[in-house]
Design an enzyme around this catalytic site. Structure first.
Site, mmCIF file in Angstrom:
data_model
loop_
_atom_site.group_PDB
_atom_site.id
_atom_site.type_symbol
_atom_site.label_atom_id
_atom_site.label_comp_id
_atom_site.label_asym_id
_atom_site.label_seq_id
_atom_site.Cartn_x
_atom_site.Cartn_y
_atom_site.Cartn_z
ATOM 1 N N GLY A 179 0.832 -1.192 0.000
ATOM 2 C CA GLY A 179 0.000 0.000 0.000
ATOM 3 C C GLY A 179 0.866 1.242 0.000
ATOM 4 O O GLY A 179 2.017 1.213 0.425
ATOM 5 N N GLN A 180 0.294 2.316 -0.522
ATOM 6 C CA GLN A 180 1.056 3.541 -0.577
ATOM 7 C C GLN A 180 0.134 4.730 -0.388
ATOM 8 O O GLN A 180 -0.957 4.753 -0.963
ATOM 9 C CB GLN A 180 1.733 3.624 -1.937
ATOM 10 C CG GLN A 180 3.037 4.174 -1.758
ATOM 11 C CD GLN A 180 4.093 4.148 -2.781
ATOM 12 O OE1 GLN A 180 4.776 5.090 -2.786
ATOM 13 N NE2 GLN A 180 4.273 3.116 -3.585
ATOM 14 N N GLY A 181 0.542 5.684 0.446
ATOM 15 C CA GLY A 181 -0.258 6.885 0.627
ATOM 16 C C GLY A 181 0.629 8.100 0.467
ATOM 17 O O GLY A 181 1.799 7.975 0.123
ATOM 18 N N GLY A 182 0.076 9.264 0.714
ATOM 19 C CA GLY A 182 0.843 10.479 0.549
ATOM 20 C C GLY A 182 1.984 10.593 1.538
ATOM 21 O O GLY A 182 3.001 11.234 1.270
ATOM 22 N N PHE A 183 1.836 9.948 2.675
ATOM 23 C CA PHE A 183 2.809 10.159 3.734
ATOM 24 C C PHE A 183 3.521 8.896 4.169
ATOM 25 O O PHE A 183 4.383 8.936 5.029
ATOM 26 C CB PHE A 183 2.116 10.809 4.939
ATOM 27 C CG PHE A 183 1.309 11.994 4.538
ATOM 28 C CD1 PHE A 183 1.933 13.212 4.320
ATOM 29 C CD2 PHE A 183 -0.053 11.892 4.321
ATOM 30 C CE1 PHE A 183 1.202 14.310 3.903
ATOM 31 C CE2 PHE A 183 -0.786 12.992 3.910
ATOM 32 C CZ PHE A 183 -0.169 14.210 3.700
ATOM 33 N N VAL A 204 3.404 1.170 2.858
ATOM 34 C CA VAL A 204 3.155 0.007 3.707
ATOM 35 C C VAL A 204 3.742 -1.243 3.054
ATOM 36 O O VAL A 204 3.483 -1.517 1.883
ATOM 37 C CB VAL A 204 1.648 -0.183 3.968
ATOM 38 C CG1 VAL A 204 1.421 -1.315 4.958
ATOM 39 C CG2 VAL A 204 1.032 1.098 4.497
ATOM 40 N N LYS A 228 4.478 -0.032 8.307
ATOM 41 C CA LYS A 228 4.162 1.262 7.716
ATOM 42 C C LYS A 228 5.337 2.215 7.936
ATOM 43 O O LYS A 228 5.661 2.563 9.071
ATOM 44 C CB LYS A 228 2.900 1.797 8.381
ATOM 45 C CG LYS A 228 2.448 3.138 7.884
ATOM 46 C CD LYS A 228 1.066 3.396 8.421
ATOM 47 C CE LYS A 228 0.713 4.866 8.373
ATOM 48 N NZ LYS A 228 -0.602 5.095 8.953
ATOM 49 N N ASP A 277 -10.663 10.704 11.242
ATOM 50 C CA ASP A 277 -10.499 10.360 9.821
ATOM 51 C C ASP A 277 -11.070 8.974 9.563
ATOM 52 O O ASP A 277 -10.422 8.107 8.983
ATOM 53 C CB ASP A 277 -9.024 10.424 9.432
ATOM 54 C CG ASP A 277 -8.865 10.419 7.914
ATOM 55 O OD1 ASP A 277 -9.871 10.675 7.207
ATOM 56 O OD2 ASP A 277 -7.755 10.140 7.439
#
Ligand SMILES: *[C@@H]1O[C@H](CO)[C@@H](O)[C@H](O)[C@H]1NC(C)=O
Ligand SMILES: *[C@@H]1O[C@H](CO)[C@@H](O)[C@H](O)[C@H]1NC(C)=O
Length: 668
Positions: free
Chosen positions: A507-511, A514, A528, A628
């Site tokens: 997984g990948q997010g802005g910050f 994972v 993470k 959130d």
């Protein structure tokens, strides 16, 4: 005019006739089918049925047995017998007869007129035996409400609404459940379930004279070790009664509630079941023991059992204690079931002490058999009392009904037993030596420091972590012997993620990114890793706060933080790995994925999330606001249980940037 009054006459006549027939019918239906009058007998094959039809009394043979017993069962499920008269005196054949005789005795005779069972009560001129719609078989004098004798006073292995466990302090009578010997043999077995009242009321399952399982102390709402009981409190409210005449536990059923029973079976398991009208089956609502940690005193004195431990070592120690059987060669003790001993001696004598208290959050409180209880005292004073008394080792609040305002005081002066983590558990305050508070080995506790000091603390902590990781034996993520989330070295993290290999990215997010990680013992974790761009001074502080917040949270609907790494410029969180990814995959995903979310599953997911949020909003004793909550932050485990994720970081990193349309902001 004439016609109208004639019509009216007809209608009235019709109504009268109708009501007459109806009343005849009801009396006929009720008849004496639920009653035995004096001089009447019940032979094998005949039954009494309660007025509403829910319960039936008659003769039966359990399972494969051919022996005959007199019992009462649920009419919908005639193999669910909840009361047996002649438990250890079975009849050999079908010639048994229940006699309600002239000297006011309810007697069960076999074919050769030997007595297999009888009930004792004072003779009364108009005594009548009746099976009530509550399932209670009562002997009453005429229509009097008080019973001369009732089956509810002589429980078998089942507790129905209206029944009690505990003691009648006037008569010295004792109500307890005794399991059957086997599924085919209702004679009293080795398991019993009682209400223990030394200390605080607790339900205990015994095997002969050995405690096997305890629900933990009553806290005004439920039994402390079984908080899930409160899930059905609206339908089946629990009650503990402490009065000069009785100390009892029981429950009732709301008028619209389904049939229910609590049974202790021949293997010692206790179960609450509810009759599912739709499927025509019993549905299990809760069961105990649930896991290895429910085994009484599983981890010995000062041990702390963790059913969700990162490895198969369930037993750890409370903070400030170490396993008794630790050997110098194995720093990471596999299991400390032998109990734990104090690391640093207490310092308390002659009214002077330097000791302090540390909170062990989210636990089933220890056995209170030898604890002292004062219901009039509040938590503050409880602390003062414990502090002033050198023999006091721990204390806790008794009654949590006031939410944050907890009252009552329980104090332990002996070794504490039967401590375990439990969803929605309580706080235990543990007396520890002063040295446990300024000792550098407790990283997260240090961060309780004021915000002003925190930058200094972070620097210090980073140094300490580095220093510690040099020292520490590398062997996978260490089993957590205390409440704090363990820190692990970067080298370990590199090891389990194959040096942050791209192939491991899940997984990948802005910050953050994972990675999937594999521990040496085979367990999969989610790692993470925060991106360097997210690591501002504020980012650092927030990371530490998330670790701190997560350490105090334990609930089945929250993802578990297993470990963290904070080395040089790396900030890494290690979580349980969730096979089924997150909820957005199913809600917004391809048709075949969407299809796996049927309505029943959606409802269960919603309930789970709601329990998690309720826990965050105060059930944990503190208030945490997620800020959130969205499908992407709800992970799903392989049994489709929801796990709320992305604490702190989501809030701390995302809120400033994320569009509010994606984010449900819950204001305090
Ligand atoms: C009930 O049983 C007793 C004893 O067997 C017998 O004397 C009596 O006649 C029976 N009564 C009825 C109504 O069957
Ligand atoms: C309570 O005290 C008795 C007598 O000293 C002891 O046998 C028992 O194990 C103690 N129970 C607990 C839970 O500490």
């Amino acid at each position: 005019m004439m016609a109208t009054s004639q019509l009216l006459e007809h209608i009235i006549l019709l109504l009268l006739l109708l009501s007459f027939f109806l009343s005849v019918q009801t009396t006929a239906a009720a008849g004496f089918a639920d009653k035995l009058e004096r001089g009447q007998n019940l032979t094998d094959g005949e039954t009494l049925v309660s007025a509403g039809g829910s319960y039936t009394l008659g003769f039966f043979s359990p399972g494969v047995s051919t022996k005959r017993y007199l019992g009462i069962w649920f009419s919908v499920s005639n193999n669910t017998v909840y009361w047996v008269a002649n438990r250890d005196q079975p009849l050999g054949d079908r010639t048994g007869i229940l006699i309600f005789d002239d000297v006011d005795r309810l007697v069960l005779l076999d074919g050769s007129r030997r007595r297999a069972w009888s009930s004792n009560f004072l003779a009364a001129p108009a005594a009548v035996v009746q099976l009530l719609e509550s399932g209670n078989l009562v002997v009453r004098n005429g229509s009097s409400d008080t019973s001369l004798w009732q089956s509810f006073d002589h429980p078998s292995d089942t507790l129905l609404p209206g029944m009690k466990l505990g003691k009648n302090l006037w008569t010295g009578g004792d109500w307890q459940l005794t399991a059957w010997r086997s599924a085919d043999d209702p004679s009293p077995g080795d398991y019993r379930r009682t209400l223990e009242m030394a200390g605080l009321p607790e339900l205990v399952v015994w095997h002969r004279d050995v405690k096997k399982y305890s629900t933990g102390p009553w806290n005004g709402l439920n039994f402390n070790g079984v908080p899930e009981r409160s899930w059905f409190a609206d339908k089946y409210p629990l009650r503990v009664t402490t009065s000069p005449s009785e100390m009892t536990f029981g429950y009732t059923a709301a008028p619209d509630a389904f049939l229910t029973r609590v049974v202790v079976n021949h293997t010692g398991a206790t179960e609450r079941l509810v009759w599912d009208v739709g499927t025509g089956e019993w549905r299990s609502y809760c069961k105990g023991p649930r896991d290895t940690c429910d085994t009484y005193a599983r981890c010995g004195p000062f041990g702390l059992c963790d059913a969700g431990a990162a490895s198969s070592a369930f037993c750890g120690c409370v903070e400030g204690f170490s396993p008794v059987h630790a050997t110098p060669s194995s720093q990471e003790v596999k299991d400390s079931a032998g109990g734990c001993r104090r690391d640093a001696p207490l310092d308390c004598a002659g009214g002077k002490t330097t000791d302090g208290f540390k909170v062990v959050p989210g636990v089933k409180l220890p056995d209170t058999q030898n604890a002292s209880v004062d219901m009039e005292v509040e938590l503050e004073e409880c602390r003062d009392r414990c502090f002033a008394d050198c023999s006091c080792l721990a204390y806790a609040a008794v009654d949590i009904r006031g939410g944050g305002h907890r009252t009552g005081c329980v104090i332990w002066k002996d070794d504490i037993f039967d401590l375990r983590f439990v969803d929605g558990g309580q706080n235990l305050y543990l007396r520890l030596s002063k040295s446990e508070f300024d000792n550098r080995k407790r990283f997260p506790t240090l961060l309780v420091a004021t915000p002003v000091a925190s930058v200094v603390v972070i620097v210090l902590v980073v140094f300490l972590i580095w220093w510690r990781s040099r020292r520490r034996i590398i062997g996978g993520i260490p089993h957590n012997p205390t409440m704090a989330v363990p820190s692990v070295g970067l080298d370990i993290i590199r090891d389990v993620t194959q040096n942050f290999s791209n192939g491991n990215i899940i997984g990948q997010g802005g910050f953050s990114v994972v990675y999937k990680g594999l521990l040496p013992e085979g367990r999969t974790v989610a790692v993470k890793r925060l991106k360097q761009s997210a690591l501002t001074t504020k980012g650092n502080k927030d990371f530490a706060r998330e670790v701190e917040v997560m350490a105090g949270l334990r609930h089945g609907s929250l993802v578990r933080l297993l470990a963290y790494c904070s080395e040089s410029r790396e900030r890494i969180l290690v979580y349980e790995y969730m096979q089924n990814k997150s909820l957005n995959v199913y809600i917004f995903g391809a048709t075949n994925l969407r299809a796996s979310l049927n309505w029943a599953r959606r409802l269960e997911l919603l309930k789970g999330i709601a329990h998690g949020v309720a826990y965050l909003h105060g059930g944990s004793g503190e208030s945490v606001i997620h800020r959130d909550l969205k499908p992407g932050n709800i992970l799903v485990d392989d049994e489709w249980n929801p796990k709320i994720a992305d604490f702190g970081t989501a809030k701390l990193f995302a809120v400033d940037h994320a569009g509010l349309d994606q984010t449900i902001v819950v204001s305090p």
